[in-house]
Design a protein around this motif. Structure first.
Motif, PDB file in Angstrom:
ATOM      1  N   ILE A  55       0.997  -1.073   0.349  1.00 11.80           N
ATOM      2  CA  ILE A  55       0.140   0.103  -0.006  1.00 11.80           C
ATOM      3  C   ILE A  55       0.575   1.087   0.026  1.00 11.80           C
ATOM      4  CG2 ILE A  55      -1.814  -1.086   1.188  1.00 11.80           C
ATOM      5  CD1 ILE A  55      -1.369  -0.465   3.680  1.00 11.80           C
ATOM      6  N   ALA A  56       1.885   1.711   0.392  1.00  9.51           N
ATOM      7  CA  ALA A  56       3.296   2.610  -0.193  1.00  9.51           C
ATOM      8  C   ALA A  56       2.416   2.980  -1.534  1.00  9.51           C
ATOM      9  CB  ALA A  56       4.496   2.200  -0.178  1.00  9.51           C
ATOM     10  N   GLN A  57       2.710   2.926  -2.132  1.00  6.81           N
ATOM     11  CA  GLN A  57       1.850   3.316  -3.354  1.00  6.81           C
ATOM     12  C   GLN A  57       0.734   4.179  -3.860  1.00  6.81           C
ATOM     13  OE1 GLN A  57       2.936  -0.307  -5.116  1.00  6.81           O
ATOM     14  NE2 GLN A  57       3.537   0.753  -7.226  1.00  6.81           N
ATOM     15  N   THR A  58       0.158   3.655  -2.796  1.00 12.68           N
ATOM     16  CA  THR A  58      -1.614   4.220  -2.336  1.00 12.68           C
ATOM     17  C   THR A  58      -1.215   5.469  -1.727  1.00 12.68           C
ATOM     18  OG1 THR A  58      -2.235   2.155  -2.906  1.00 12.68           O
ATOM     19  CG2 THR A  58      -3.762   4.307  -2.215  1.00 12.68           C
ATOM     20  N   ILE A  59      -0.626   5.063  -0.671  1.00 12.91           N
ATOM     21  CA  ILE A  59       0.052   6.258   0.308  1.00 12.91           C
ATOM     22  C   ILE A  59       0.647   7.620  -0.063  1.00 12.91           C
ATOM     23  CG2 ILE A  59       0.745   6.589   2.918  1.00 12.91           C
ATOM     24  CD1 ILE A  59      -0.309   3.840   3.385  1.00 12.91           C
ATOM     25  N   ALA A  60       1.767   7.152  -0.797  1.00 18.12           N
ATOM     26  CA  ALA A  60       2.634   7.991  -1.503  1.00 18.12           C
ATOM     27  C   ALA A  60       1.937   9.157  -2.186  1.00 18.12           C
ATOM     28  CB  ALA A  60       3.541   7.952  -2.153  1.00 18.12           C
ATOM     29  N   VAL A  61       0.732   8.300  -2.859  1.00 21.24           N
ATOM     30  CA  VAL A  61      -0.341   9.130  -4.008  1.00 21.24           C
ATOM     31  C   VAL A  61      -1.114   9.987  -3.273  1.00 21.24           C
ATOM     32  CG1 VAL A  61      -1.683   9.230  -6.090  1.00 21.24           C
ATOM     33  CG2 VAL A  61       0.559   7.671  -5.973  1.00 21.24           C
ATOM     34  N   THR A  62      -2.047   9.423  -2.285  1.00 16.21           N
ATOM     35  CA  THR A  62      -3.169  10.409  -1.621  1.00 16.21           C
ATOM     36  C   THR A  62      -1.942  11.323  -0.916  1.00 16.21           C
ATOM     37  OG1 THR A  62      -3.638   8.445  -0.831  1.00 16.21           O
ATOM     38  CG2 THR A  62      -4.345   9.710   0.837  1.00 16.21           C
ATOM     39  N   CYS A  63      -0.710  11.226  -0.436  1.00 20.79           N
ATOM     40  CA  CYS A  63      -0.186  12.143   0.026  1.00 20.79           C
ATOM     41  C   CYS A  63      -0.152  13.653  -0.569  1.00 20.79           C
ATOM     42  CB  CYS A  63       1.058  11.846   1.460  1.00 20.79           C
ATOM     43  SG  CYS A  63       1.006  11.270   2.533  1.00 20.79           S
ATOM     44  N   PHE A  64       0.838  13.114  -1.807  1.00 19.32           N
ATOM     45  CA  PHE A  64       0.580  14.399  -2.771  1.00 19.32           C
ATOM     46  C   PHE A  64      -0.480  14.497  -3.531  1.00 19.32           C
ATOM     47  CE2 PHE A  64       1.698  15.017  -6.829  1.00 19.32           C
ATOM     48  CZ  PHE A  64       2.338  16.174  -7.620  1.00 19.32           C
ATOM     49  N   GLY A  65      -1.442  14.322  -3.404  1.00 14.74           N
ATOM     50  CA  GLY A  65      -2.855  14.996  -3.992  1.00 14.74           C
ATOM     51  C   GLY A  65      -3.392  15.964  -2.899  1.00 14.74           C
ATOM     52  N   LEU A  66      -2.918  15.291  -1.691  1.00 13.93           N
ATOM     53  CA  LEU A  66      -3.355  16.217  -0.700  1.00 13.93           C
ATOM     54  C   LEU A  66      -3.018  17.394  -0.576  1.00 13.93           C
ATOM     55  CD1 LEU A  66      -4.558  13.728   2.057  1.00 13.93           C
ATOM     56  CD2 LEU A  66      -6.320  15.515   1.131  1.00 13.93           C
ATOM     57  N   GLY A  67      -1.038  17.128  -0.788  1.00 15.62           N
ATOM     58  CA  GLY A  67      -0.712  18.720  -0.421  1.00 15.62           C
ATOM     59  C   GLY A  67       0.311  18.215   0.679  1.00 15.62           C
ATOM     60  N   MET A  68      -0.134  17.274   0.987  1.00 15.79           N
ATOM     61  CA  MET A  68       0.920  16.683   2.413  1.00 15.79           C
ATOM     62  C   MET A  68       1.914  15.602   2.100  1.00 15.79           C
ATOM     63  SD  MET A  68      -2.375  14.875   4.225  1.00 15.79           S
ATOM     64  CE  MET A  68      -0.780  14.703   6.026  1.00 15.79           C
ATOM     65  N   GLY A  69       3.325  15.822   2.802  1.00 17.46           N
ATOM     66  CA  GLY A  69       4.100  15.108   3.093  1.00 17.46           C
ATOM     67  C   GLY A  69       4.120  13.725   3.632  1.00 17.46           C
ATOM     68  N   CYS A  70       5.483  12.756   3.810  1.00 21.09           N
ATOM     69  CA  CYS A  70       5.295  11.902   3.606  1.00 21.09           C
ATOM     70  C   CYS A  70       6.698  10.742   4.009  1.00 21.09           C
ATOM     71  CB  CYS A  70       4.355  10.753   3.498  1.00 21.09           C
ATOM     72  SG  CYS A  70       4.541  10.387   2.303  1.00 21.09           S
ATOM     73  N   HIS A  71       6.837  10.066   5.275  1.00 24.34           N
ATOM     74  CA  HIS A  71       8.228   9.423   5.140  1.00 24.34           C
ATOM     75  C   HIS A  71       7.449   8.170   5.446  1.00 24.34           C
ATOM     76  CE1 HIS A  71      12.313   8.587   5.711  1.00 24.34           C
ATOM     77  NE2 HIS A  71      12.167   8.130   7.081  1.00 24.34           N
ATOM     78  N   LEU A  72       8.014   7.683   4.347  1.00 29.52           N
ATOM     79  CA  LEU A  72       7.368   5.550   4.318  1.00 29.52           C
ATOM     80  C   LEU A  72       8.893   5.292   4.375  1.00 29.52           C
ATOM     81  CD1 LEU A  72       4.873   5.568   1.480  1.00 29.52           C
ATOM     82  CD2 LEU A  72       4.107   6.376   4.128  1.00 29.52           C
ATOM     83  N   THR A  73       8.391   4.127   5.412  1.00 27.95           N
ATOM     84  CA  THR A  73       9.452   3.268   5.688  1.00 27.95           C
ATOM     85  C   THR A  73       9.423   1.849   6.016  1.00 27.95           C
ATOM     86  OG1 THR A  73       9.512   3.284   8.504  1.00 27.95           O
ATOM     87  CG2 THR A  73      11.138   5.004   7.679  1.00 27.95           C
TER      88      THR A  73
END
Length: 409
Positions: free
Chosen positions: A293-311
């Protein structure tokens, strides 16, 4: 097939979507059914991968081509190695011949299997001569793909003395291991998972028993993303799901509260509702137990204008593509501030998104589906969109049910 996607005219979404069985559960159940014919299966996945698995299990001798299906490659390696009298060459797509199988092959050889490489050491195609595996103890590195581990666990009850598997180091993707063990329990196979040791008892006969495959949580992730990117009050109902899921991706329920998405169950229906704005500007998630689900979360964050750090993403480099590099390339095209290593991803806060960008999918179903929800925000293109058939053939039709505009170019 190239598709152009754009948002529904009304971003207050309301609809019901039926999602077929989990690919992961389906392929495990199919292998168990091949070992124990008294098993019946309901709600089987309609994915390419499940179809490839079914066809592969029926072949006794000759070439078994699993195309892009990594799960089938790992599971069938264990299956054919343990089947006396069967002789196959297990191969797949060009990308599949670049995905390592050495750790699994070495473990099976330790148990007594006869496996050789058709071309490059450590990679498919592999030549397998099925035989009785008499040893019952083996060790594996604990930080490898759980599919290697599950391949051994699935054939374990059919071995004369069962199997004791020692995992060396820190274990990743634990939910997928537990899914396999739970399915073994459902068919009456005794097993234990204590510390880094897994034991599976032998079982000569099973059944009759019926396995009901839960719908796919990985597929549900794209609707979580769509709801997160929609207006407050949007509600999408998905079926059929269980509150006590075997699937690691069910952690979506918890993670997406950060994006203002509430989850509730109404019987076997999963109800996703947008209840408010995201809780913060940046999220940090360890996805070691749910890397898909990493791809989905990264794209969700980008769509919301948010940042993320996924490990916890070290297994993504050996998937259908190097998913970390693919995310870096495609999100950068859209204007993202993103960096990746071999095991994590960092996305900076973003402002504008570039519209009408063509997303490349790299023969990876999850690239196509993870980026599709961005059409809630900007029109975009998806190249080679038919790749979704690997796990979710009806995806584009289901987006149209939500009134997305999906046009073939």
């Amino acid at each position: 097939m190239k598709l152009h996607l754009s948002a529904p005219s009304n971003q207050l979404l309301r609809n019901n979507i039926q999602i077929t069985g989990s690919k992961s559960e389906s392929n495990r159940s199919l292998l168990l059914q091949a070992l124990y014919p008294n098993i019946s299966i309901d709600n089987l996945s309609n994915s390419d991968d499940a179809e490839v698995m079914q066809k592969g299990l029926k072949i006794g001798n000759g070439v078994v081509d699993i195309h892009h299906a990594g799960t089938a490659m790992r599971f069938l390696t264990g299956f054919f190695a343990s089947q006396e009298g069967k002789q196959v060459t297990l191969t797949g797509s060009k990308r599949m011949t670049e995905r390592p199988v050495k750790v699994l092959v070495e473990a099976l050889r330790h148990l007594g299997a006869e496996i050789s490489y058709g071309k490059n050491e450590g990679y498919p195609p592999i030549l397998i001569k099925g035989k009785k595996l008499e040893k019952s103890q083996v060790s594996l590195p604990a930080n490898i793909s759980s599919q290697y581990i599950s391949s051994l666990l699935l054939i374990a009850p059919s071995l004369e003395n069962g199997l004791e598997l020692e995992l060396v180091g820190k274990i990743t993707s634990v939910p997928y291991i537990k899914m396999t063990l739970a399915l073994l329990s459902q068919i009456g196979v005794e097993n234990s998972f204590e510390g880094n040791t897994i034991k599976v008892s032998p079982k000569a006969k099973v059944g009759p028993v019926n396995l009901v495959v839960e719908s796919d949580w990985s597929s549900a992730s794209y609707y979580y993303s769509i709801v997160a990117l929609s207006e407050v009050g949007s509600e999408i109902c998905l079926s059929a799901y269980k509150d006590n899921s075997l699937q690691g991706d069910s952690v979506l329920q918890e993670l997406y509260t950060e994006f203002g998405v509430e989850t509730r169950f109404e019987g076997n229906t999963l109800v996703l509702r947008k209840v408010g704005a995201p809780k913060g500007q940046t999220v940090q998630f360890d996805l070691g137990n749910a890397p898909d689900i990493a791809q989905t979360i990264a794209v969700t964050c980008f769509g919301l204008g948010m940042g993320c750090h996924l490990t916890g993403l070290h297994t993504l480099k050996i998937k259908e593509t190097d998913r970390l590099e693919a995310l870096h390339t495609e999100l950068s095209k859209l204007g993202a501030d993103i960096s990746v290593t071999d095991k994590d991803l960092t996305l900076g806060l973003s402002g504008t998104m570039k519209a009408e960008v063509a997303i490349d999918t790299y023969n990876d179903h999850r690239m196509a589906m993870a980026f599709a929800p961005l059409a809630m925000k900007i029109p975009l293109y998806v190249n080679d969109a038919e790749v979704v058939s690997k796990s979710y053939p009806d995806f584009w039709k289901d987006l149209e049910k939500l009134t997305f505009l999906v046009d073939e170019v």
